[in-house]
Design an enzyme around this catalytic site. Structure first.
Site, PDB file in Angstrom:
ATOM      1  CG  ASP A   3      -0.283  -0.410   2.512  1.00  0.00           C
ATOM      2  OD1 ASP A   3       0.964  -0.375   2.578  1.00  0.00           O
ATOM      3  OD2 ASP A   3      -0.989  -0.768   3.456  1.00  0.00           O
ATOM      4  CG  ASN A  19      -8.721  -1.385  12.206  1.00  0.00           C
ATOM      5  OD1 ASN A  19      -7.732  -1.962  11.756  1.00  0.00           O
ATOM      6  ND2 ASN A  19      -9.271  -0.348  11.598  1.00  0.00           N
ATOM      7  CG  HIS A  52      -5.717  -2.061   8.903  1.00  0.00           C
ATOM      8  ND1 HIS A  52      -5.848  -0.761   9.363  1.00  0.00           N
ATOM      9  CD2 HIS A  52      -4.378  -2.287   8.847  1.00  0.00           C
ATOM     10  CE1 HIS A  52      -4.653  -0.256   9.573  1.00  0.00           C
ATOM     11  NE2 HIS A  52      -3.743  -1.153   9.271  1.00  0.00           N
ATOM     12  CD  GLU A  63      -8.632   1.018   7.940  1.00  0.00           C
ATOM     13  OE1 GLU A  63      -8.633   0.109   8.800  1.00  0.00           O
ATOM     14  OE2 GLU A  63      -7.886   2.004   8.010  1.00  0.00           O
TER      15      GLU A  63
HETATM   16  C1  GLP Z   1      -0.398   0.322   8.644  1.00  0.00           C
HETATM   17  C2  GLP Z   1      -0.152  -0.445   7.318  1.00  0.00           C
HETATM   18  C3  GLP Z   1      -0.270  -1.915   7.512  1.00  0.00           C
HETATM   19  C4  GLP Z   1       0.438  -2.273   8.800  1.00  0.00           C
HETATM   20  C5  GLP Z   1      -0.343  -1.753   9.966  1.00  0.00           C
HETATM   21  C6  GLP Z   1       0.360  -1.916  11.301  1.00  0.00           C
HETATM   22  O1  GLP Z   1      -1.391   1.236   8.610  1.00  0.00           O
HETATM   23  N1  GLP Z   1      -0.998  -0.066   6.231  1.00  0.00           N
HETATM   24  O2  GLP Z   1       0.281  -2.588   6.384  1.00  0.00           O
HETATM   25  O3  GLP Z   1       0.507  -3.669   8.918  1.00  0.00           O
HETATM   26  O4  GLP Z   1      -0.779  -0.454   9.758  1.00  0.00           O
HETATM   27  O5  GLP Z   1       1.373  -0.999  11.490  1.00  0.00           O
HETATM   28  P1  GLP Z   1       2.473  -1.148  12.617  1.00  0.00           P
HETATM   29  O6  GLP Z   1       3.335  -2.268  12.202  1.00  0.00           O
HETATM   30  O7  GLP Z   1       3.212   0.158  12.622  1.00  0.00           O
HETATM   31  O8  GLP Z   1       1.763  -1.419  13.884  1.00  0.00           O
END
Ligand code: GLP
Length: 238
Positions: A67, A133, A135, A140
């Protein structure tokens, strides 16, 4: 679904990197699906350490990131393209032309990304983090399990959580371009990693919850090759 519990962030990074390296060694032109966020950082550090020490060859490896934030240029310091260049790509011998991150500016044909992945033979190993959440990518709660790459709205919870990476919450983009849940499910192998107490509920839903679009991660229960690598805190509710 295989669940591997390890002690801490460092161990998650080591175990995940070793798994990725095994796959690169058995298939030097592997197609990797890669993730951003704070969770994969220890994995990327370990991969860089391995490159320095063992000279694992990345020259034929191809990568597709999950993404990107809409509105951020690839050169923007908070963009995921910049993150990947800084945290991994510039420190291994990958050909930058073989690395792909969705474009946050030119995104009129998001599904072209799925076509490009298919033209490359599909993703062999998809690395995933997870949102509080549930995702995966930026899919989402409420996202269709059939979704392909598209421009998506971020949940307020995601904007709040990710604001730690920005100077203020107003700077956090409200949209992203993300591989869809079907795009992720198309990967041959999935490795999901999670660290910390704030991921415990999402991991519980992923492993033991009902399959529901309210917890996007639960779609992975339908995938035949998923490995989850979690630290003790993220595993505290399973
Ligand atoms: C982000 C990314 C995800 C990631 C998630 C967790 O928003 N889009 O791909 O896995 O949130 O992030 P973190 O590893 O910083 O907790």
């Amino acid at each position: 679904m295989k669940v591997i519990k390890v002690l801490n962030n460092k161990e998650v990074g080591k175990m995940t990197a070793e798994l990725i390296l095994e796959n690169i060694h058995s298939n030097p032109s592997i197609v990797l699906g890669l993730a951003t966020g704070s969770t994969p950082e220890s994995t990327y550090e370990y991969l860089i350490g391995d490159f320095k020490k063992n000279k694992t060859d990345w020259s034929k490896v191809r990568t597709f990131n999950l993404d990107e934030y809409v509105g951020l240029e690839p050169t923007h310091k908070k963009s995921y393209r910049y993150f990947m260049d800084e945290k991994l790509f510039k420190s291994v011998n990958i050909n930058i032309k073989n690395t792909h991150v969705p474009n946050g500016i030119n995104n009129t044909d998001p599904e072209a990304y799925d076509k490009l992945i298919a033209e490359n033979g599909g993703i062999d190993l998809q690395l995933l983090g997870i949102g509080t959440n549930g995702h995966i990518g930026f899919n989402e709660p409420g996202t269709s399990f059939e979704s392909l790459t598209s421009v998506v709205d971020l949940a307020q919870e995601t904007i709040d959580v990710n604001s730690r990476f920005f100077a203020s919450i107003d700077e956090v983009p409200k949209q992203a371009i993300s591989m869809g849940l079907q795009s992720i499910m198309n990967a041959k192998k999935v490795v999901l990693i999670a660290i910390g107490k704030n991921k415990a509920e999402a991991i519980k839903q992923l492993v033991n919850g009902n399959i529901s679009i309210n917890w996007p991660c639960t779609v992975l229960q339908k995938h035949k090759d998923v490995t989850i690598i979690v630290d003790e805190e993220a595993a505290s509710l399973i």
